[in-house]
Design an enzyme around this catalytic site. Structure first.
Site, PDB file in Angstrom:
ATOM      1  N   ASP A 179      46.584  45.859  37.143  1.00  0.00           N
ATOM      2  CA  ASP A 179      45.393  45.049  36.914  1.00  0.00           C
ATOM      3  C   ASP A 179      44.332  45.951  36.284  1.00  0.00           C
ATOM      4  OD1 ASP A 179      43.469  42.859  37.290  1.00  0.00           O
ATOM      5  OD2 ASP A 179      42.635  44.149  38.848  1.00  0.00           O
ATOM      6  N   GLY A 230      43.563  39.307  33.825  1.00  0.00           N
ATOM      7  CA  GLY A 230      43.021  38.026  33.435  1.00  0.00           C
ATOM      8  C   GLY A 230      42.461  38.048  32.033  1.00  0.00           C
ATOM      9  N   ASN A 262      43.407  37.018  42.020  1.00  0.00           N
ATOM     10  CA  ASN A 262      44.286  36.648  40.908  1.00  0.00           C
ATOM     11  C   ASN A 262      45.493  37.583  40.819  1.00  0.00           C
ATOM     12  OD1 ASN A 262      42.747  38.836  39.925  1.00  0.00           O
ATOM     13  ND2 ASN A 262      42.956  38.139  37.810  1.00  0.00           N
ATOM     14  N   LYS A 296      50.100  35.689  37.227  1.00  0.00           N
ATOM     15  CA  LYS A 296      50.676  36.980  36.863  1.00  0.00           C
ATOM     16  C   LYS A 296      52.117  37.076  37.376  1.00  0.00           C
ATOM     17  CE  LYS A 296      46.285  39.537  36.868  1.00  0.00           C
ATOM     18  NZ  LYS A 296      45.551  40.697  37.409  1.00  0.00           N
ATOM     19  N   ASP A 301      43.479  44.328  42.953  1.00  0.00           N
ATOM     20  CA  ASP A 301      42.326  44.338  43.871  1.00  0.00           C
ATOM     21  C   ASP A 301      41.787  42.950  44.172  1.00  0.00           C
ATOM     22  OD1 ASP A 301      39.281  44.244  42.205  1.00  0.00           O
ATOM     23  OD2 ASP A 301      41.170  44.182  41.126  1.00  0.00           O
ATOM     24  N   ASP A 339      40.251  45.181  35.842  1.00  0.00           N
ATOM     25  CA  ASP A 339      38.946  45.245  36.498  1.00  0.00           C
ATOM     26  C   ASP A 339      39.098  45.490  37.995  1.00  0.00           C
ATOM     27  OD1 ASP A 339      36.983  44.424  34.253  1.00  0.00           O
ATOM     28  OD2 ASP A 339      38.593  42.953  34.116  1.00  0.00           O
TER      29      ASP A 339
END
Length: 259
Positions: A12, A47, A212, A186, A209, A14
């Protein structure tokens, strides 16, 4: 036939590969290079769109991405999967947003970003990601396939869920909600990759984290949460590493013997 890697590691962005300043730590750059030397594929799972991740991918040498929460999968620069939203559904959602909610939208496909309007909510969201606001085009969904929408708002997404059961709504930041086909995630993107490339027996790892990342954690063999992750995601993790500002990526890769 695609050569099988020793493993695949999904990152991931962010709150995970990005630190609090939306930068990649030097230790993470080094770790990514070591993964490649060990025939382990590093993949972004975000995302964000491929366009938003383009500079990062160039800087790190990562050529594979699961973008827009699994709605687009690109492996070694080849687009192998897209999950397009029906334009009639988008039409209904846009009208609902404009007439009932007063919430602006972003329209995304894997090579283009547009917004329905520019207002305070739009400016606030893109400023938080250190991105320029995309051009305004509220008719793009009538001309091109789209894989993801954003509701640019700090609240209000609950009103959409009952009206649009065919879509999934996931709050990804304080300022936006990701919108995509129900069942898209995902995790679904990872399954499409594994099926298309025949990677059934390749070990998979994922760092995340936020919520999503949940379906991704339920899909891979080894889910790894950052120390700064939300508690509900930590509950699904095999291992909780250090935070995104304190070399959490490299520490976990070392623990699992990947570098």
């Amino acid at each position: 036939m695609t050569k099988k890697p020793e493993a695949i590691v999904f990152f991931d962005l962010d709150g995970t590969l990005f630190d609090s300043n939306i930068e990649v730590l030097p230790s993470s750059y080094t770790a990514i290079e070591k993964l490649k030397q060990n025939n382990i594929i590093p993949m972004i799972a975000t995302g964000r769109t491929p366009m938003e991740a383009a500079k990062l991918m160039k800087d790190t040498g990562i050529n594979s991405i699961i973008a827009m929460n699994g709605q687009v999968v690109i492996y070694e620069k080849e687009v192998i999967f897209t999950n397009n939203i029906d334009k009639n559904v988008i039409t209904r959602l846009y009208e609902f947003s404009r007439e009932k909610m007063n919430i602006p939208l972003s329209f995304y496909n894997y090579n283009k970003m547009r917004v329905s309007e520019i207002n305070q909510a739009t400016e606030q969201f893109y400023r938080s990601l250190k991105l320029q606001i995309p051009p305004v085009d509220d008719q793009i969904y009538l001309k091109e396939p789209l894989q993801m929408l954003l509701l640019l708002c700090e609240q209000g997404e609950s009103a959409y869920r009952e009206v649009f059961p065919e879509l999934t709504f996931i709050r990804n930041t304080h300022y936006c909600v990701d919108v995509f086909n129900h069942g898209g995630s995902k995790g679904n993107g990872i399954n499409e990759l594994i099926k298309t490339k025949g990677f059934d027996n390749v070990p998979t790892y994922a760092f995340g984290d936020g919520m999503n990342d949940l379906e991704m954690f339920l899909t891979v063999d080894h889910p790894i949460a950052m120390a700064n992750a939300v508690d509900d995601l930590k509950d699904k993790a095999e291992y909780i590493t250090d935070n995104n500002d304190n070399d959490g990526i490299v520490k976990a890769l070392q623990k699992f013997g990947l570098i």
